[in-house]
Design a protein around this motif. Sequence first.
Motif, PDB file in Angstrom:
ATOM      1  N   ALA A 450       0.829  -1.216   0.000  1.00  0.00           N
ATOM      2  CA  ALA A 450       0.000   0.000   0.000  1.00  0.00           C
ATOM      3  C   ALA A 450       0.862   1.264   0.000  1.00  0.00           C
ATOM      4  CB  ALA A 450      -0.932  -0.015   1.199  1.00  0.00           C
ATOM      5  N   SER A 451       2.025   1.213   0.663  1.00  0.00           N
ATOM      6  CA  SER A 451       2.850   2.432   0.762  1.00  0.00           C
ATOM      7  C   SER A 451       3.351   2.871  -0.621  1.00  0.00           C
ATOM      8  CB  SER A 451       4.008   2.215   1.720  1.00  0.00           C
ATOM      9  OG  SER A 451       4.739   1.099   1.279  1.00  0.00           O
ATOM     10  N   GLU A 452       3.572   1.911  -1.511  1.00  0.00           N
ATOM     11  CA  GLU A 452       3.981   2.288  -2.886  1.00  0.00           C
ATOM     12  C   GLU A 452       2.871   3.099  -3.555  1.00  0.00           C
ATOM     13  OE1 GLU A 452       5.289  -0.909  -5.607  1.00  0.00           O
ATOM     14  OE2 GLU A 452       5.876  -1.980  -3.791  1.00  0.00           O
ATOM     15  N   LEU A 453       1.630   2.627  -3.334  1.00  0.00           N
ATOM     16  CA  LEU A 453       0.503   3.360  -3.940  1.00  0.00           C
ATOM     17  C   LEU A 453       0.341   4.730  -3.298  1.00  0.00           C
ATOM     18  CD1 LEU A 453      -1.863   0.354  -4.462  1.00  0.00           C
ATOM     19  CD2 LEU A 453      -1.262   2.013  -6.233  1.00  0.00           C
ATOM     20  N   GLN A 454       0.646   4.800  -2.020  1.00  0.00           N
ATOM     21  CA  GLN A 454       0.542   6.099  -1.341  1.00  0.00           C
ATOM     22  C   GLN A 454       1.532   7.085  -1.968  1.00  0.00           C
ATOM     23  OE1 GLN A 454       0.922   6.026   2.946  1.00  0.00           O
ATOM     24  NE2 GLN A 454      -0.036   8.050   3.062  1.00  0.00           N
ATOM     25  N   ALA A 455       2.741   6.594  -2.245  1.00  0.00           N
ATOM     26  CA  ALA A 455       3.760   7.481  -2.849  1.00  0.00           C
ATOM     27  C   ALA A 455       3.314   7.906  -4.253  1.00  0.00           C
ATOM     28  CB  ALA A 455       5.095   6.749  -2.905  1.00  0.00           C
ATOM     29  N   ILE A 456       2.757   6.969  -5.010  1.00  0.00           N
ATOM     30  CA  ILE A 456       2.288   7.316  -6.369  1.00  0.00           C
ATOM     31  C   ILE A 456       1.135   8.325  -6.273  1.00  0.00           C
ATOM     32  CG2 ILE A 456       1.190   6.407  -8.452  1.00  0.00           C
ATOM     33  CD1 ILE A 456       2.669   3.741  -7.966  1.00  0.00           C
ATOM     34  N   ASP A 559       4.673   5.913 -14.561  1.00  0.00           N
ATOM     35  CA  ASP A 559       4.696   5.214 -13.271  1.00  0.00           C
ATOM     36  C   ASP A 559       3.994   3.890 -13.469  1.00  0.00           C
ATOM     37  OD1 ASP A 559       5.690   7.338 -11.278  1.00  0.00           O
ATOM     38  OD2 ASP A 559       4.138   8.384 -12.439  1.00  0.00           O
ATOM     39  N   ILE A 560       4.436   2.912 -12.715  1.00  0.00           N
ATOM     40  CA  ILE A 560       3.799   1.603 -12.852  1.00  0.00           C
ATOM     41  C   ILE A 560       3.652   0.966 -11.487  1.00  0.00           C
ATOM     42  CG2 ILE A 560       5.951   0.309 -13.314  1.00  0.00           C
ATOM     43  CD1 ILE A 560       4.124  -1.046 -15.594  1.00  0.00           C
ATOM     44  N   PHE A 561       2.492   0.367 -11.270  1.00  0.00           N
ATOM     45  CA  PHE A 561       2.290  -0.427 -10.055  1.00  0.00           C
ATOM     46  C   PHE A 561       2.062  -1.856 -10.517  1.00  0.00           C
ATOM     47  CE2 PHE A 561      -0.200  -2.417  -6.694  1.00  0.00           C
ATOM     48  CZ  PHE A 561       0.607  -2.141  -5.592  1.00  0.00           C
ATOM     49  N   GLN A 580      -8.677   1.264  -5.330  1.00  0.00           N
ATOM     50  CA  GLN A 580      -9.248   1.752  -4.059  1.00  0.00           C
ATOM     51  C   GLN A 580      -8.175   2.486  -3.245  1.00  0.00           C
ATOM     52  OE1 GLN A 580     -10.579  -1.935  -2.324  1.00  0.00           O
ATOM     53  NE2 GLN A 580     -12.474  -2.006  -3.509  1.00  0.00           N
ATOM     54  N   LEU A 581      -6.992   1.883  -3.165  1.00  0.00           N
ATOM     55  CA  LEU A 581      -5.928   2.511  -2.365  1.00  0.00           C
ATOM     56  C   LEU A 581      -5.478   3.819  -3.007  1.00  0.00           C
ATOM     57  CD1 LEU A 581      -3.884  -0.665  -1.362  1.00  0.00           C
ATOM     58  CD2 LEU A 581      -5.056   0.887   0.220  1.00  0.00           C
ATOM     59  N   PHE A 582      -5.385   3.819  -4.323  1.00  0.00           N
ATOM     60  CA  PHE A 582      -4.993   5.044  -5.035  1.00  0.00           C
ATOM     61  C   PHE A 582      -5.983   6.170  -4.705  1.00  0.00           C
ATOM     62  CE2 PHE A 582      -5.129   7.563  -9.068  1.00  0.00           C
ATOM     63  CZ  PHE A 582      -3.823   8.041  -9.051  1.00  0.00           C
ATOM     64  N   ALA A 583      -7.286   5.860  -4.799  1.00  0.00           N
ATOM     65  CA  ALA A 583      -8.315   6.873  -4.506  1.00  0.00           C
ATOM     66  C   ALA A 583      -8.221   7.306  -3.045  1.00  0.00           C
ATOM     67  CB  ALA A 583      -9.702   6.313  -4.808  1.00  0.00           C
ATOM     68  N   TYR A 584      -8.062   6.333  -2.169  1.00  0.00           N
ATOM     69  CA  TYR A 584      -8.011   6.650  -0.738  1.00  0.00           C
ATOM     70  C   TYR A 584      -6.860   7.616  -0.439  1.00  0.00           C
ATOM     71  CZ  TYR A 584      -7.240   6.250   4.256  1.00  0.00           C
ATOM     72  OH  TYR A 584      -7.056   6.569   5.579  1.00  0.00           O
ATOM     73  N   TYR A 585      -5.680   7.297  -0.982  1.00  0.00           N
ATOM     74  CA  TYR A 585      -4.519   8.139  -0.636  1.00  0.00           C
ATOM     75  C   TYR A 585      -4.601   9.506  -1.313  1.00  0.00           C
ATOM     76  CZ  TYR A 585      -2.487   4.258   1.881  1.00  0.00           C
ATOM     77  OH  TYR A 585      -2.270   3.270   2.801  1.00  0.00           O
ATOM     78  N   ILE A 586      -5.227   9.578  -2.477  1.00  0.00           N
ATOM     79  CA  ILE A 586      -5.410  10.913  -3.084  1.00  0.00           C
ATOM     80  C   ILE A 586      -6.352  11.742  -2.212  1.00  0.00           C
ATOM     81  CG2 ILE A 586      -6.465  12.146  -5.037  1.00  0.00           C
ATOM     82  CD1 ILE A 586      -4.922  10.524  -6.889  1.00  0.00           C
ATOM     83  N   ALA A 587      -7.442  11.121  -1.758  1.00  0.00           N
ATOM     84  CA  ALA A 587      -8.398  11.854  -0.905  1.00  0.00           C
ATOM     85  C   ALA A 587      -7.713  12.306   0.383  1.00  0.00           C
ATOM     86  CB  ALA A 587      -9.598  10.973  -0.600  1.00  0.00           C
ATOM     87  N   LEU A 588      -6.884  11.430   0.916  1.00  0.00           N
ATOM     88  CA  LEU A 588      -6.175  11.764   2.156  1.00  0.00           C
ATOM     89  C   LEU A 588      -5.249  12.962   1.921  1.00  0.00           C
ATOM     90  CD1 LEU A 588      -5.976  10.372   4.996  1.00  0.00           C
ATOM     91  CD2 LEU A 588      -3.891   9.277   4.171  1.00  0.00           C
ATOM     92  N   GLU A 589      -4.531  12.906   0.816  1.00  0.00           N
ATOM     93  CA  GLU A 589      -3.597  13.966   0.451  1.00  0.00           C
ATOM     94  C   GLU A 589      -4.333  15.301   0.257  1.00  0.00           C
ATOM     95  OE1 GLU A 589      -0.431  13.195   0.452  1.00  0.00           O
ATOM     96  OE2 GLU A 589       0.277  15.145  -0.241  1.00  0.00           O
ATOM     97  N   ARG A 590      -5.542  15.216  -0.306  1.00  0.00           N
ATOM     98  CA  ARG A 590      -6.306  16.449  -0.573  1.00  0.00           C
ATOM     99  C   ARG A 590      -7.105  16.902   0.636  1.00  0.00           C
ATOM    100  NH1 ARG A 590      -7.146  17.056  -6.582  1.00  0.00           N
ATOM    101  NH2 ARG A 590      -8.985  18.315  -6.116  1.00  0.00           N
TER     102      ARG A 590
END
Length: 607
Positions: A450-456, A559-561, A580-590
Amino acid sequence: MCGIFGYIGTKDPLPICLFGLKQLEYRGYDSSGIAGLYGKEIVSCKEAGKISGLEKKLALKPLALDLAIGHTRWATHGKPTHLNAHPHFDRASSIALVHNGIIENYDLLREELKRDGTHFASETDSEVIVHLIAKYYQGSVLGALQRTLPQLRGSFALALIHRDHPGQIFATSRECPLCVGFDDARTEAIVSSDPNAFLATTPNVVFLRNNEIVKVEKNQTSFFNYSLVPLVKKSERIDSEFKALSKEGYEHFMLKEIHEQPATVQKALLGRIDQAQIHLDLKLSEEKLKQLRHIWLLGCGTSAHAGWLGTLLFEDLVRIPSSMEIASEARYRNPILTPDTLVVAISQSGETADTLAAMREAKRRGSSILGICNIKNSAISREADSTLYLNAGPEVSVCSTKAFTSQISTIALFALYLAKLKGMSDAQLHYYLDELEKVPGQIQQVLSRASELQAIAKKYAAYEDFFFLGRRYMLPTAMEAALKLKEISYVNANGYPAGELKHGAIALINERFPVIALCSNIQTHEKIASNLMEVKARGAPVLAFAPQGMEAVASIADDIFWLPPAIDPFAPFASTIAGQLFAYYIALERGCEIDQPRNLAKSVTVE
Ligand code: M6R
């Protein structure tokens, strides 16, 4: 859409009402309110925003109550303000009323009432009901309801109290869920939009059918039709396996539910596969299933995306024609449904008004209905001929995650069951079951990174527009990933067929418009690689979710996951978790509100 809750009994109604409303908050959280009777006075408190706001207000100034009704609102008519919050009152404040649904002819009724001198305090359609009841009241609430209800067009559930009738709650429903619960000793009773908001002490439930009225008293519950003829209604017993909902250490319910998916997919399969055969507790005969010639899937939002994946699974695994229709469209179509059509109604909540209405219409036309639901005792599960439950446990986050992967697991299992009935060989069945049983492990692999997706996600969080491209199984998966992003991050995200882009939508592409490519459909991977070249040539940043080793994509994407490999029919699972994780971390970031995004509700019980 909204939640209604009422309590009468031996306990303090205020904390119970607040508890009940919190259980119903998934139905809307624009405002909430409580009204009750204390002696012969109506007392109330309401607040714009979430129930926590109401709770704070009541903590400062608690209400003493003999009984109470409450409401949590999802705004349809009128802004989500304090004035529009329920309960609504008549001019003399002798009646308090809460309403779920839409009164379609409210404007005509409002004009008529205004001509009679009625003053309106809110912009809601609901307020006309309380004024009509007051207008017709001549000592009997039932009598006033008898005159009011036939004038209302649309769908509604409502509950009301009257200061001249202490110890009584009146409620009625038309095309909206409402039920009454009570304990064995009949010392307390609840009125609720959903039995899952009941107390552990009230396991007996009676569901109201269309155009029925109930008068709830401490020791007695009386049912009537619109002509006020008493009705005898049987109660059912429900399992009240209430468990306090907890984030279990996660920052949000959404993240917790994303992480639950290895277990929830396993639960969807649990007890249904034994010795490489599928056992489904279906109330549809094998003979009937063998004769099926068409499957029509219905759903909304995420459940519709599961349905689209279902059409591919039925086509590939069962070789049976199937089609998917968004329920809000399906209900107004003139579908060709024959006795050998099976209608599959997919709904996490089992309460979605459009899905329920489309399913009822299909039933009226003679089709058998299979429900695929998460919530036990929900309207769809009660009305379907048979229901396959997801067994995913409560999904609290408005943004659906684990329900989706459980829906596709359950549909895949049903497709394989049907395929076997229609002649799939044991060897083929074993092959697919083996692949399906690998899914929880594949999901776990994505979660562990998940942390890789968070960084992306950090890198992409500032963009305002996204395309999610996919082909075949990756198209509904891309649509689902895009829905996640727009729902919780409020950015423009479109799930789009990769091959269709060149027919118009590619005009939107520029360096501010990232493309997220879902590349896990092996059959079409070269095609999607070409599509990525096309958007890359026009400046789009490209992020690929691709199965390990797909080098053709790696050389194009910025970028590639990497995802664990899976066969095409089951590739949506791992890609979905990444989305789901990508969306979650973008929302968190915003800095967005993740579990209860603006303008939404968990269960959409209006049209
Ligand atoms: O309860 P249902 O599955 O019938 O709900 C259908 C949609 O309202 C729901 O999936 C909605 O799209 C979700 N919020 C998406 O995350």
